[in-house]
Scaffold this motif. Sequence first.
Motif, PDB file in Angstrom:
ATOM      1  N   CYS A  44       0.832  -1.211   0.000  1.00 37.10           N
ATOM      2  CA  CYS A  44       0.000   0.000   0.000  1.00 37.10           C
ATOM      3  C   CYS A  44       0.858   1.250   0.000  1.00 37.10           C
ATOM      4  O   CYS A  44       1.897   1.289   0.662  1.00 37.10           O
ATOM      5  CB  CYS A  44      -0.888   0.017   1.240  1.00 37.10           C
ATOM      6  SG  CYS A  44      -2.090  -1.301   1.219  1.00 37.10           S
ATOM      7  N   PRO A  67      -2.334   1.106  -4.546  1.00 41.12           N
ATOM      8  CA  PRO A  67      -1.854  -0.148  -3.957  1.00 41.12           C
ATOM      9  C   PRO A  67      -1.608  -1.196  -5.052  1.00 41.12           C
ATOM     10  O   PRO A  67      -2.337  -1.232  -6.050  1.00 41.12           O
ATOM     11  CB  PRO A  67      -2.988  -0.578  -3.027  1.00 41.12           C
ATOM     12  CG  PRO A  67      -4.178   0.229  -3.385  1.00 41.12           C
ATOM     13  CD  PRO A  67      -3.752   1.386  -4.234  1.00 41.12           C
ATOM     14  N   ALA A 115      -9.175  -4.185   0.711  1.00 42.35           N
ATOM     15  CA  ALA A 115      -8.799  -2.909   0.087  1.00 42.35           C
ATOM     16  C   ALA A 115     -10.039  -2.031  -0.110  1.00 42.35           C
ATOM     17  O   ALA A 115      -9.991  -0.819   0.120  1.00 42.35           O
ATOM     18  CB  ALA A 115      -8.101  -3.164  -1.254  1.00 42.35           C
TER      19      ALA A 115
END
Length: 325
Positions: A247, A254, A282
């Motif tokens: 990230c 990312p 995410a």
Amino acid sequence: MPETISELKLRPATLDDAALVADLDSLRDPEEPRDPVLLRHWWRMTDQMEKGMRKVALRDGAAIAYVSATHELWDREENRYGTVRVSLHPDTWSDSLYAALVEIAEEWLRGEGAATAVARVREDFKLEAAALERLGYREDRRMRMSELDLLKHRDEILAARDECRRQMRDVGVKLLVLAEDSDPEKYRKLYATVIESEKDIPTTVPWRVLTFAEWMRFWFENPGVREENFWIAREGDAIVGCSVLDCPVVRGVPWTIFTGTSRAVRGRGIARALKYESMGQAIEAGFERVRTNNDADNPPILRINEQMGYRLVSPLIELHRGLGA
Ligand SMILES: CC(C)(COP(=O)(O)OP(=O)(O)OC[C@H]1O[C@@H](n2cnc3c(N)ncnc32)[C@H](O)[C@@H]1OP(=O)(O)O)[C@@H](O)C(=O)NCCC(=O)NCCS
């Protein structure tokens, strides 16, 4: 603007220059700004685990040119590949300056005994791709840099994650993040699985197997990788797979930097389930898109990515040039 290599006034780059070089690299594609903290980490790892040289030229406090050459710590006479990287500010660009920078990297590699220089370039970076072609670099492999739109595919991803969870539960495979795993041997087990699976990533340029201590530094000193984001699959006592998101710390997108499963468990949906966990997380963290790079000759991971909704951003071409006479 400098027109010759001596007017550029290149000097050795230190770790503190990583932020300036990240700014320079970011000019290439505003969609993919480079993270200065992560670039510094990669430079530090190269210093510790490979051999390399870096030079930078500044103007008014900003980097306008960068060149580096690196190579693995060779343990064999054959297969001596070295990697060349060049960045030139668009306002400073000229074919001859670019060629001179590549030449500096090649000279250093020759001095190190490298047989082949390797450059990787996005196919849609036409100026650089054409310049490398003119310098005698030829395509050896290609990769696919692709992106998953987490906003557009949100509902499908979360639904597929639920389905994968059900499937994995039915066959006794547990999905969790490394931070949740209390096994004192977890790093050793993960190391064994990663080393086995990364040997199956298609590549021409061989890479050295890191020692356990190096591997620990490489993964867990990376400021973009957290054990809370490091998905693993367990079957009984064994760790049989993982999927890891790198990230951004300051800016950028990312990236999934690695997904792998042990050879013994392949074809059972474990990698797919790990990737859906990682993407679901995410989405929940608020990221809008994720990128990944895969060799074009790696059907299983391309199949998973295609099913998840990844779209091609650009092919990434690996070019080689012999350094002999
Ligand atoms: C890529 C990798 C992680 C896949 O792991 P896996 O646990 O076998 O993956 P899954 O079972 O979840 O899914 C694999 C899919 O690829 C498909 N597949 C496998 N070989 C294939 C081939 N040669 N052509 C097309 N599809 C193929 C499988 O059929 C399956 O799809 P399906 O479920 O729709 O039938 C594993 O092969 C691996 O560790 N490779 C080495 C490391 C690597 O290359 N990682 C990716 C880059 S970082």
